[in-house]
Motif scaffolding. Structure first.
Motif, PDB file in Angstrom:
ATOM      1  N   UNK A 359      -1.348 -15.971   9.998  1.00 22.52           N
ATOM      2  CA  UNK A 359      -1.489 -14.651  10.623  1.00 22.52           C
ATOM      3  C   UNK A 359      -0.365 -13.719  10.180  1.00 22.52           C
ATOM      4  N   UNK A 360       0.860 -14.225  10.165  1.00 26.48           N
ATOM      5  CA  UNK A 360       1.992 -13.402   9.728  1.00 26.48           C
ATOM      6  C   UNK A 360       1.796 -12.942   8.290  1.00 26.48           C
ATOM      7  N   UNK A 361       1.327 -13.843   7.444  1.00 32.99           N
ATOM      8  CA  UNK A 361       1.090 -13.501   6.040  1.00 32.99           C
ATOM      9  C   UNK A 361       0.022 -12.415   5.912  1.00 32.99           C
ATOM     10  N   UNK A 362      -1.059 -12.557   6.689  1.00 36.12           N
ATOM     11  CA  UNK A 362      -2.159 -11.582   6.623  1.00 36.12           C
ATOM     12  C   UNK A 362      -1.678 -10.203   7.080  1.00 36.12           C
ATOM     13  N   UNK A 363      -0.928 -10.172   8.181  1.00 35.82           N
ATOM     14  CA  UNK A 363      -0.462  -8.892   8.743  1.00 35.82           C
ATOM     15  C   UNK A 363       0.385  -8.123   7.736  1.00 35.82           C
ATOM     16  N   UNK A 364       1.372  -8.799   7.158  1.00 35.69           N
ATOM     17  CA  UNK A 364       2.267  -8.116   6.224  1.00 35.69           C
ATOM     18  C   UNK A 364       1.526  -7.755   4.937  1.00 35.69           C
ATOM     19  N   UNK A 365       0.603  -8.610   4.491  1.00 36.82           N
ATOM     20  CA  UNK A 365      -0.184  -8.310   3.291  1.00 36.82           C
ATOM     21  C   UNK A 365      -1.020  -7.052   3.485  1.00 36.82           C
ATOM     22  N   UNK A 366      -1.652  -6.928   4.666  1.00 40.86           N
ATOM     23  CA  UNK A 366      -2.447  -5.727   4.972  1.00 40.86           C
ATOM     24  C   UNK A 366      -1.554  -4.486   4.978  1.00 40.86           C
ATOM     25  N   UNK A 367      -0.363  -4.621   5.555  1.00 36.02           N
ATOM     26  CA  UNK A 367       0.564  -3.477   5.590  1.00 36.02           C
ATOM     27  C   UNK A 367       0.943  -3.037   4.180  1.00 36.02           C
ATOM     28  N   UNK A 368       1.291  -4.001   3.328  1.00 37.50           N
ATOM     29  CA  UNK A 368       1.679  -3.679   1.952  1.00 37.50           C
ATOM     30  C   UNK A 368       0.514  -3.033   1.217  1.00 37.50           C
ATOM     31  N   UNK A 369      -0.700  -3.569   1.410  1.00 39.11           N
ATOM     32  CA  UNK A 369      -1.873  -3.011   0.735  1.00 39.11           C
ATOM     33  C   UNK A 369      -2.163  -1.589   1.210  1.00 39.11           C
ATOM     34  N   UNK A 370      -1.887  -1.313   2.481  1.00 40.15           N
ATOM     35  CA  UNK A 370      -2.192   0.006   3.034  1.00 40.15           C
ATOM     36  C   UNK A 370      -1.268   1.101   2.501  1.00 40.15           C
ATOM     37  N   UNK A 371      -0.068   0.727   2.077  1.00 39.37           N
ATOM     38  CA  UNK A 371       0.874   1.733   1.568  1.00 39.37           C
ATOM     39  C   UNK A 371       0.899   1.772   0.047  1.00 39.37           C
ATOM     40  N   UNK A 372       0.195   0.814  -0.603  1.00 38.27           N
ATOM     41  CA  UNK A 372       0.203   0.757  -2.056  1.00 38.27           C
ATOM     42  C   UNK A 372       1.374  -0.053  -2.563  1.00 38.27           C
ATOM     43  N   UNK A 373       1.225  -0.641  -3.737  1.00 36.75           N
ATOM     44  CA  UNK A 373       2.253  -1.548  -4.247  1.00 36.75           C
ATOM     45  C   UNK A 373       3.327  -0.871  -5.073  1.00 36.75           C
ATOM     46  N   UNK A 374       3.089   0.355  -5.500  1.00 36.93           N
ATOM     47  CA  UNK A 374       4.063   1.023  -6.379  1.00 36.93           C
ATOM     48  C   UNK A 374       4.548   2.335  -5.781  1.00 36.93           C
ATOM     49  N   UNK A 375       4.752   2.335  -4.470  1.00 35.08           N
ATOM     50  CA  UNK A 375       5.173   3.554  -3.790  1.00 35.08           C
ATOM     51  C   UNK A 375       6.526   3.344  -3.120  1.00 35.08           C
ATOM     52  N   UNK A 376       7.121   4.472  -2.706  1.00 44.43           N
ATOM     53  CA  UNK A 376       8.384   4.390  -1.969  1.00 44.43           C
ATOM     54  C   UNK A 376       8.186   3.655  -0.643  1.00 44.43           C
ATOM     55  N   UNK A 377       7.002   3.848  -0.047  1.00 44.84           N
ATOM     56  CA  UNK A 377       6.704   3.163   1.212  1.00 44.84           C
ATOM     57  C   UNK A 377       6.691   1.654   1.020  1.00 44.84           C
ATOM     58  N   UNK A 378       6.137   1.205  -0.115  1.00 44.64           N
ATOM     59  CA  UNK A 378       6.094  -0.230  -0.400  1.00 44.64           C
ATOM     60  C   UNK A 378       7.501  -0.782  -0.554  1.00 44.64           C
ATOM     61  N   UNK A 379       8.364   0.008  -1.207  1.00 44.43           N
ATOM     62  CA  UNK A 379       9.746  -0.427  -1.361  1.00 44.43           C
ATOM     63  C   UNK A 379      10.448  -0.522  -0.013  1.00 44.43           C
ATOM     64  N   UNK A 380      10.131   0.437   0.865  1.00 48.23           N
ATOM     65  CA  UNK A 380      10.763   0.412   2.186  1.00 48.23           C
ATOM     66  C   UNK A 380      10.259  -0.765   3.016  1.00 48.23           C
TER      67      UNK A 380
END
Length: 451
Positions: A359-380
């Motif tokens: 569940x923890x893996x899914x939650x964080x994966x969804x968050x990363x996918x929602x902000x994009x992998x090559x954005x400032x948000x992803x870095x944050x």
């Protein structure tokens, strides 16, 4: 030997009360709670979680470490209070002695801080004595030289800490990686777990004439997930409490041996860290010990170890509990009450912290996918959520390894007798070479690609 409370198996019909009365669930709630708190602070633009996720910098001059500690004294206190509060809620509801836990945890945290500082010393790093391994060594020295008082013993909750750490580990592993490598890990784990289980059981019953329930408990500890499997499967076949304790002791003995042997052999042979982590995952007998060995090699090794051990081998505990409960009830026991095993036994014995990991893996994966992998948000996200959780995970494992060491008595380990030791060791002689063949030779290229 390791001080682990052995309980009779509880019925899976415990209902919603199980969500608050079982340690497995509390490890999930705490791990996911930390993950959600980190996400909330990130969403508000705060770097609070990053600031309290203490990571002692590498130092050769103690002045560097001293300066860091002075500058972050308040953050260290906040981290301590955070862990204390979360664990204390669980301890209270689980019915343990709150006062003794508070006093014991203060001491445990203080020793953990000392260990973390020493583990960051370049001399220790040169000899691969990272904080987790150093914590185990410290714990073993303290536990075998000093008589542990009851108030400290109350805070040495090995399984609770490691389960919480594994849930936090899930938040640092992308779920896409689990989907990609999980089937391979499960297939490899099937070969390893089945071969090791049958070897120990056959040697125990046929060569050393041990009781079937005793041999089953030994086989579970050596082939699946160590202490947890020994307790769960020992309970499902109604093994004697002493037999479960012996199995736990042997798991601890070989887990400690492998903590030091595997990383040294891996580095001597120049085995790549990806396959090395997978080999540790097939050959270690306890999650905490395996994590310590993998951590000595690096982050990639931690990932492949987790896929192999947690996603692969630990998943078997529910299945084996059900199978062995059926055999015990239908073949070994006289069913005076006419009860029969049922499929609910699988859920009743399944390690719930594994679900928390997913569940923890899914939650964080969804968050990363929602902000994009090559954005400032992803870095944050990486800076303010994933990296701090990694540091907090490390602290949970330091608590774990200290607890293992302090509750392991060398004198008591020598009293288990040679037959159980010999039976368990036959599994080691199969497990370790077979794990090497599958992880390094057969699947080496595959595990090297896991990043």
């Amino acid at each position: 030997m390791a001080q682990v409370e052995v309980k009779k198996p509880t019925s899976p019909s415990g209902g919603w009360s199980d969500l608050l009365k079982k340690e497995d669930y509390w490890a999930v709630w705490i791990g996911l709670g930390i993950t959600f708190i980190a996400m909330l602070f990130w969403a508000s633009g705060s770097s609070f979680i990053k600031s309290i996720a203490i990571a002692i910098p590498t130092w050769s001059d103690f002045g560097v470490a001293s300066k860091y500690l002075n500058a972050n004294f308040g953050n260290i206190i906040f981290m301590f209070l955070g862990f204390m509060l979360l664990f204390l809620i669980a301890i209270k509801i689980l019915g343990y002695d709150v006062k003794k836990f508070i006093i014991g945890f203060i001491v445990l945290f203080a020793i953990s801080l000392i260990v973390s500082v020493l583990g960051s010393w370049t001399v220790m790093k040169k000899y691969n004595l990272e904080a987790p391994l150093l914590a185990l060594a410290f714990g073993l020295i303290i536990g075998n030289v000093v008589r542990i008082p009851k108030w400290l013993d109350a805070a040495l909750r090995t399984e609770f800490y490691v389960k919480t750490g594994i849930v936090l580990l899930g938040a640092t592993l992308p779920f896409t990686l689990i989907l990609q490598s999980g089937p391979v890990a499960f297939l490899q784990a099937t070969v390893i777990a089945t071969s090791t289980f049958l070897t120990i059981y056959w040697a125990g019953t046929r060569i050393f004439k041990l009781d079937k329930r005793f041999a089953t408990t030994l086989a579970a500890g050596g082939s699946i997930c160590g202490v947890s499997a020994s307790i769960a499967i020992g309970g499902s076949v109604k093994a004697e409490k002493q037999h479960v304790s012996v199995a736990i002791s042997l798991v601890v003995v070989w887990a400690i041996v492998m903590i030091f042997f595997l990383p040294m052999f891996i580095k001597f042979m120049g085995i790549p860290v990806g396959p090395a982590g997978a080999w540790i995952g097939t050959s270690e007998f306890a999650d905490a010990a395996g994590m310590a060995a993998a951590a000595a090699l690096g982050e990639q090794s931690i990932k492949t170890f987790t896929l192999m051990k947690v996603v692969g081998r630990d998943m078997f505990v529910g299945v084996w509990c059900f199978i062995m409960a059926m055999i015990s009830v239908t073949k070994w026991e006289k069913r005076e009450d006419g009860t029969k095993p049922n499929a609910g036994e699988i859920w009743g014995r399944f390690p719930k912290f594994v679900l928390g990991f997913f569940v923890a893996s899914i939650i964080v994966t969804i968050l990363v996918a929602s902000v994009g992998t090559a954005t400032e948000a992803a870095k944050s996200v990486n800076t303010l959520i994933i990296n701090p959780i990694k540091e907090l995970r490390t602290w949970a494992f330091i608590f774990t390894f200290l607890s293992i060491g302090m509750t392991t008595r060398f004198k008591e380990l020598t009293s288990v007798g040679w037959k159980p030791f010999a039976a368990f060791t036959t599994g080691v002689l199969v497990n370790v070479p077979l794990g090497y063949i599958l992880s390094v030779i057969v699947m080496g290229n595959y595990w090297s690609l896991v990043k």
